[in-house]
Enzyme design. Sequence first.
Site, PDB file in Angstrom:
ATOM      1  N   LYS A   1       0.804  -1.239   0.000  1.00  0.00           N
ATOM      2  CA  LYS A   1       0.000   0.000   0.000  1.00  0.00           C
ATOM      3  C   LYS A   1       0.829   1.277   0.000  1.00  0.00           C
ATOM      4  O   LYS A   1       0.359   2.302  -0.463  1.00  0.00           O
ATOM      5  CB  LYS A   1      -0.964   0.004   1.188  1.00  0.00           C
ATOM      6  CG  LYS A   1      -0.290   0.114   2.527  1.00  0.00           C
ATOM      7  CD  LYS A   1      -1.311  -0.060   3.644  1.00  0.00           C
ATOM      8  CE  LYS A   1      -0.649   0.098   4.983  1.00  0.00           C
ATOM      9  NZ  LYS A   1      -1.316  -0.626   6.049  1.00  0.00           N
TER      10      LYS A   1
ATOM     11  N   ARG B   1      -7.415  -0.375  17.176  1.00  0.00           N
ATOM     12  CA  ARG B   1      -7.787  -0.081  15.798  1.00  0.00           C
ATOM     13  C   ARG B   1      -8.801  -1.158  15.442  1.00  0.00           C
ATOM     14  O   ARG B   1      -9.783  -1.318  16.166  1.00  0.00           O
ATOM     15  CB  ARG B   1      -6.577  -0.016  14.851  1.00  0.00           C
ATOM     16  CG  ARG B   1      -6.905   0.846  13.614  1.00  0.00           C
ATOM     17  CD  ARG B   1      -5.771   1.022  12.634  1.00  0.00           C
ATOM     18  NE  ARG B   1      -5.562  -0.161  11.797  1.00  0.00           N
ATOM     19  CZ  ARG B   1      -4.705  -0.213  10.790  1.00  0.00           C
ATOM     20  NH1 ARG B   1      -3.985   0.849  10.469  1.00  0.00           N
ATOM     21  NH2 ARG B   1      -4.565  -1.312  10.076  1.00  0.00           N
TER      22      ARG B   1
END
Length: 353
Positions: free
Chosen positions: A36, A129
């Site tokens: 990414k 998260r």
Amino acid sequence: MQYPALIMDKSKIRHNAKILSEMAAKHGIKIAGVTKVLCALPALGEAMVEGGVYALADSRIENLEKLKNIDAPKILLRIPMLSQVERVVQYADISLNSELEVIKALNDAAKDKNKVHHIILMVDLGDLREGVWYQDAVEYAGEIAKLKHIKLIGVGTNLTCYGGVIPSYENLGNLVKIAEEIEQRFGMKLDVISGGNSSSIYLIQKNEIPERVNQIRLGEAIVLGTESAYGERIENTYSDAFTFAAEIVELKEKPSVPIGEIGRDAFGGIPVFEDKGIIQRAIVAAGRQDVKHEGLIPKDKGISILGASSDHMILDVTNGEKHYKVGDIIEFDVNYGALLAAATSEYVNKIVK
Ligand SMILES: *Cc1c(COP(=O)(O)O)cnc(C)c1O
């Protein structure tokens, strides 16, 4: 050549992926290479696979789509959007999940395509998260097991991302315990225990990673040769696989302190200046639309970065190792933030060498 440019040395990425794959293999761990940070440029994925990663992983389904011609399993890292489940089933072999509603939608999409979609259940061990709260994970797995077009292949966790929690024998050990409880309760075998990202490397180095952890997902470690629990360099890897390069458009001797009353700069900050007398100032044609200048390190150690606005970056080249002229190219090493910003800016020319 068009500037500013982000230049990737493919052989250095291949080397880093090889060193890390070999290190992990000694502990029975396979690496998913995370693409990414470079918008899944296929050359980056290829270099990782050539270096020995067994799968490619990205947070965006658009990026996995770009990698579809590379022969390696594709893992979607971010919890899938409900609006994208069809594409997820098509372009990802495995996705990381934490929402039953999404998993049911994936099940329906997989059914329509006559497929079985593989998932890893994310467990939140405290970093806050993504992930099912660790106390609820076993129940959740039971619900997933009922779905015919979903195969739960494992559990995983993400640490040191939001809350900064560092992986440990203890918290990853809890993940293994959860996996074993799921296996016993529902009579299934989980093939994957995914023990985090580049912050889990130090545990491998200290030989303190729980035995059943058999996969980690690495981005930063491969692209920059650093682990992210303590920010240490990883031995035998390159930190300079990426170079940011920008061209000098103005070079003049000027004072180091502005003349006149000081208001705010273009970004609302009140600038402060150190008086170094008259200095040699270079403006390069790159700014905050191209890169995060705080994360750049000039390769010429005599140069310092004074600041940047949207499209201009100002350098003090007074003590530079060479005499620069207009049109010269200045090269920089990058940190993770600068790399991410440069990779995602459409103004930056991406070059693979
Ligand atoms: C980005 C990401 C990774 C890779 O993190 P690095 O610190 O770059 O190794 C791993 N897992 C998930 C879920 C991610 O989003």
